[in-house]
Design an enzyme around this catalytic site. Structure first.
Site, PDB file in Angstrom:
ATOM      1  N   SER A 124       0.868  -1.173   0.000  1.00 41.90           N
ATOM      2  CA  SER A 124       0.000   0.000   0.000  1.00 41.90           C
ATOM      3  C   SER A 124       0.908   1.227   0.000  1.00 41.90           C
ATOM      4  O   SER A 124       1.994   1.202  -0.580  1.00 41.90           O
ATOM      5  CB  SER A 124      -0.931  -0.034   1.217  1.00 41.90           C
ATOM      6  OG  SER A 124      -1.715   1.125   1.269  1.00 41.90           O
ATOM      7  N   LYS A 163      -4.686   2.601  -3.157  1.00 47.91           N
ATOM      8  CA  LYS A 163      -3.831   2.179  -2.032  1.00 47.91           C
ATOM      9  C   LYS A 163      -4.674   1.922  -0.774  1.00 47.91           C
ATOM     10  O   LYS A 163      -4.309   1.095   0.064  1.00 47.91           O
ATOM     11  CB  LYS A 163      -2.737   3.221  -1.782  1.00 47.91           C
ATOM     12  CG  LYS A 163      -1.721   3.280  -2.926  1.00 47.91           C
ATOM     13  CD  LYS A 163      -0.806   2.074  -2.929  1.00 47.91           C
ATOM     14  CE  LYS A 163      -0.589   1.443  -4.242  1.00 47.91           C
ATOM     15  NZ  LYS A 163       0.272   0.237  -4.196  1.00 47.91           N
ATOM     16  N   TYR A 209      -4.881   7.397  -6.977  1.00 47.20           N
ATOM     17  CA  TYR A 209      -3.808   6.595  -6.357  1.00 47.20           C
ATOM     18  C   TYR A 209      -4.205   6.269  -4.918  1.00 47.20           C
ATOM     19  O   TYR A 209      -4.087   5.124  -4.470  1.00 47.20           O
ATOM     20  CB  TYR A 209      -2.481   7.362  -6.386  1.00 47.20           C
ATOM     21  CG  TYR A 209      -1.304   6.585  -5.808  1.00 47.20           C
ATOM     22  CD1 TYR A 209      -0.855   5.407  -6.400  1.00 47.20           C
ATOM     23  CD2 TYR A 209      -0.640   7.029  -4.662  1.00 47.20           C
ATOM     24  CE1 TYR A 209       0.231   4.692  -5.869  1.00 47.20           C
ATOM     25  CE2 TYR A 209       0.444   6.326  -4.130  1.00 47.20           C
ATOM     26  CZ  TYR A 209       0.874   5.162  -4.738  1.00 47.20           C
ATOM     27  OH  TYR A 209       1.947   4.447  -4.216  1.00 47.20           O
TER      28      TYR A 209
HETATM   29  N1  LIG Z   1       8.705   4.127  -4.083  1.00 51.71           N
HETATM   30  C1  LIG Z   1       7.974   4.670  -3.124  1.00 51.71           C
HETATM   31  O1  LIG Z   1       8.325   5.744  -2.548  1.00 51.71           O
HETATM   32  C2  LIG Z   1       6.700   4.026  -2.684  1.00 51.71           C
HETATM   33  C3  LIG Z   1       5.968   4.637  -1.648  1.00 51.71           C
HETATM   34  C4  LIG Z   1       4.793   4.057  -1.234  1.00 51.71           C
HETATM   35  C5  LIG Z   1       4.351   2.892  -1.826  1.00 51.71           C
HETATM   36  N2  LIG Z   1       5.050   2.328  -2.837  1.00 51.71           N
HETATM   37  C6  LIG Z   1       4.505   1.100  -3.458  1.00 51.71           C
HETATM   38  O2  LIG Z   1       5.532   0.156  -3.625  1.00 51.71           O
HETATM   39  C7  LIG Z   1       5.256  -0.677  -4.748  1.00 51.71           C
HETATM   40  C8  LIG Z   1       6.504  -0.829  -5.613  1.00 51.71           C
HETATM   41  O3  LIG Z   1       6.805   0.438  -6.141  1.00 51.71           O
HETATM   42  P1  LIG Z   1       8.256   0.856  -6.638  1.00 51.71           P
HETATM   43  O4  LIG Z   1       8.585   2.105  -5.924  1.00 51.71           O
HETATM   44  O5  LIG Z   1       9.187  -0.273  -6.607  1.00 51.71           O
HETATM   45  O6  LIG Z   1       7.911   1.263  -8.161  1.00 51.71           O
HETATM   46  P2  LIG Z   1       8.581   0.869  -9.555  1.00 51.71           P
HETATM   47  O7  LIG Z   1      10.051   0.966  -9.469  1.00 51.71           O
HETATM   48  O8  LIG Z   1       7.862   1.697 -10.565  1.00 51.71           O
HETATM   49  O9  LIG Z   1       8.189  -0.659  -9.717  1.00 51.71           O
HETATM   50  C9  LIG Z   1       6.865  -1.014  -9.991  1.00 51.71           C
HETATM   51  C10 LIG Z   1       6.826  -2.423 -10.518  1.00 51.71           C
HETATM   52  O10 LIG Z   1       5.458  -2.718 -10.863  1.00 51.71           O
HETATM   53  C11 LIG Z   1       5.429  -3.224 -12.182  1.00 51.71           C
HETATM   54  N3  LIG Z   1       4.177  -2.964 -12.870  1.00 51.71           N
HETATM   55  C12 LIG Z   1       3.611  -1.779 -13.187  1.00 51.71           C
HETATM   56  N4  LIG Z   1       2.484  -1.966 -13.892  1.00 51.71           N
HETATM   57  C13 LIG Z   1       2.336  -3.302 -14.039  1.00 51.71           C
HETATM   58  C14 LIG Z   1       1.394  -4.122 -14.677  1.00 51.71           C
HETATM   59  N5  LIG Z   1       0.354  -3.614 -15.369  1.00 51.71           N
HETATM   60  N6  LIG Z   1       1.539  -5.467 -14.626  1.00 51.71           N
HETATM   61  C15 LIG Z   1       2.591  -6.017 -13.968  1.00 51.71           C
HETATM   62  N7  LIG Z   1       3.531  -5.299 -13.348  1.00 51.71           N
HETATM   63  C16 LIG Z   1       3.412  -3.952 -13.385  1.00 51.71           C
HETATM   64  C17 LIG Z   1       6.582  -2.527 -12.876  1.00 51.71           C
HETATM   65  O11 LIG Z   1       6.906  -3.201 -14.074  1.00 51.71           O
HETATM   66  P3  LIG Z   1       7.318  -2.377 -15.420  1.00 51.71           P
HETATM   67  O12 LIG Z   1       8.699  -1.893 -15.163  1.00 51.71           O
HETATM   68  O13 LIG Z   1       7.193  -3.386 -16.506  1.00 51.71           O
HETATM   69  O14 LIG Z   1       6.353  -1.240 -15.539  1.00 51.71           O
HETATM   70  C18 LIG Z   1       7.644  -2.619 -11.799  1.00 51.71           C
HETATM   71  O15 LIG Z   1       8.236  -3.906 -11.779  1.00 51.71           O
HETATM   72  C19 LIG Z   1       4.062  -0.041  -5.474  1.00 51.71           C
HETATM   73  O16 LIG Z   1       2.887  -0.792  -5.171  1.00 51.71           O
HETATM   74  C20 LIG Z   1       3.973   1.343  -4.863  1.00 51.71           C
HETATM   75  O17 LIG Z   1       2.656   1.849  -4.847  1.00 51.71           O
HETATM   76  C21 LIG Z   1       6.222   2.855  -3.275  1.00 51.71           C
END
Ligand SMILES: NC(=O)c1ccc[n+]([C@@H]2O[C@H](COP(=O)([O-])OP(=O)(O)OC[C@H]3O[C@@H](n4cnc5c(N)ncnc54)[C@H](OP(=O)(O)O)[C@@H]3O)[C@@H](O)[C@H]2O)c1
Length: 322
Positions: free
Chosen positions: A162, A193, A189
């Site tokens: 989330s 979440k 978003y």
């Molecule tokens: N980074 C932060 O500060 C933060 C904060 C709060 C929550 N989060 C949560 O943490 C989680 C991971 O985020 P992250 O920061 O690691 O982001 P990220 O680097 O953008 O990674 C997201 C991953 O999700 C995949 N994805 C996106 N759309 C998809 C789809 N339609 N089908 C299958 N896979 C898909 C992406 O694959 P592709 O590369 O192929 O698009 C990538 O592997 C998310 O749920 C995000 O909401 C992150």
């Protein structure tokens, strides 16, 4: 926060230092980059067989190779899963069921943030469709295997990524797909979440008694590709929101291993074997807080059991049409 030896600056390897996951199978969505890749790496490094799921076969192969570069004996398979496409979610789940006879950890990590208005092929709003409905379509067929893999000493886990961004919007159960209201990227978003937390609450009610414990996780703020859809204007809005809840300017970005630490903590801590259906942050269970100035905690609307049950039923109805 619950007592925990770990906190905001702990890393995945700190949390897993004394943990041997040999014999365990873990599936990680969004395993091609950011937090998902680090989660998959850390679980594999500590002995788990990891199913890295992602929508792009080339990125999956690169992710698998990157982990094997660091850990030559890592046990990893890859699985194509496109969360915009409900048929792909169902096929991926069936594929996992044919290649694995157990599943101990399901990490629903993939996500998109702040996308311009769009719809999935089934007509779902993109963020709600990918972050919540796609994950639900892929998770439900796996529940039986998760339950069969659980033992009294070692319950299976479902961890749903989330975000503190759940504060940007409660879910509109009447109009989750923005058919009758103007679209707002942050609100959408936020509701997706919030849905991730409510999904965890309802999963816990349904399959917790069958040995499958669930939790939602806020990883912190981490520089990844998640911001790829943000325009400079939207980024300015985000900074303003962070400043609002952190008036003292005490916001700190985490590294990727620190960001993925709460996920692997929730996946392995004995704390959740006793108390799940919760929202975790900084390697602990967060308090419920509706204080608009608080920078931590989970909003009460996101853990409301009645809303969780209603969201489950509404989501199943929507998936039945997809
Ligand atoms: N980074 C932060 O500060 C933060 C904060 C709060 C929550 N989060 C949560 O943490 C989680 C991971 O985020 P992250 O920061 O690691 O982001 P990220 O680097 O953008 O990674 C997201 C991953 O999700 C995949 N994805 C996106 N759309 C998809 C789809 N339609 N089908 C299958 N896979 C898909 C992406 O694959 P592709 O590369 O192929 O698009 C990538 O592997 C998310 O749920 C995000 O909401 C992150």
């Amino acid at each position: 926060m619950t007592e925990s030896p770990f906190g905001a600056t702990s890393t995945t390897d700190d949390v897993l230092a004394d943990i041997d996951l040999s014999g365990h199978v873990a599936a990680v969505t969004g395993g091609t980059g950011g937090l998902g890749l680090e989660t998959g790496r850390a679980l594999a490094a500590h002995g788990a067989h990891v199913v890295l799921a992602g929508r792009d076969a080339d990125k999956l192969a690169a992710a698998q190779a990157a982990i094997r570069d660091q850990h030559g004996d890592a046990s990893i398979e890859t699985l194509v899963l496109d969360l915009t496409d409900i048929a792909s979610c169902r096929v991926a789940a069936m594929s996992l069921l044919t290649t694995n006879d157990r599943l101990d950890l399901l990490i629903n990590n993939a996500g998109v943030m702040c996308t311009p208005f769009g719809r999935t092929p089934s007509g779902f709003e993109t963020q709600f469709g990918v972050n919540h409905l796609g994950h639900m379509a892929w998770t439900v067929p796996l529940l039986d295997l998760l339950s069969r893999s659980a033992t009294a000493d070692s319950p299976s886990r479902i961890i749903n990524l989330s975000s503190a961004g759940h504060r940007f919007g409660d879910i509109d159960l009447e109009d989750p797909n923005y058919e009758h209201r103007p679209y707002d990227e942050w609100e959408a978003y936020g509701q997706s979440k919030t849905a991730n937390v409510l999904f965890s609450v309802e999963l816990e009610r349904r399959v917790g008694p069958l040995g499958v414990r669930s939790a939602a996780v806020h990883p912190g703020g981490i520089h990844t590709d998640l911001g790829r859809h943000m325009t400079p204007e939207v980024l300015t809005q985000l900074k303003a929101r962070i400043a609002q809840t952190n008036p003292d300017g005490d916001f700190s970005w985490k590294s990727i291993p620190q960001g993925a630490a709460t996920t692997v903590w929730a996946a392995t801590t004995p704390v959740l074997a006793a108390r799940a259906g919760v929202y975790c942050e900084d390697c602990g269970v967060a308090e419920v807080s509706d204080d608009p100035t608080a920078s931590a905690g989970v909003q009460s609307y996101a853990v409301d059991p009645q809303r969780a049950a209603t969201l489950w039923d509404r989501s199943m109805e929507m998936l039945a049409t997809a």
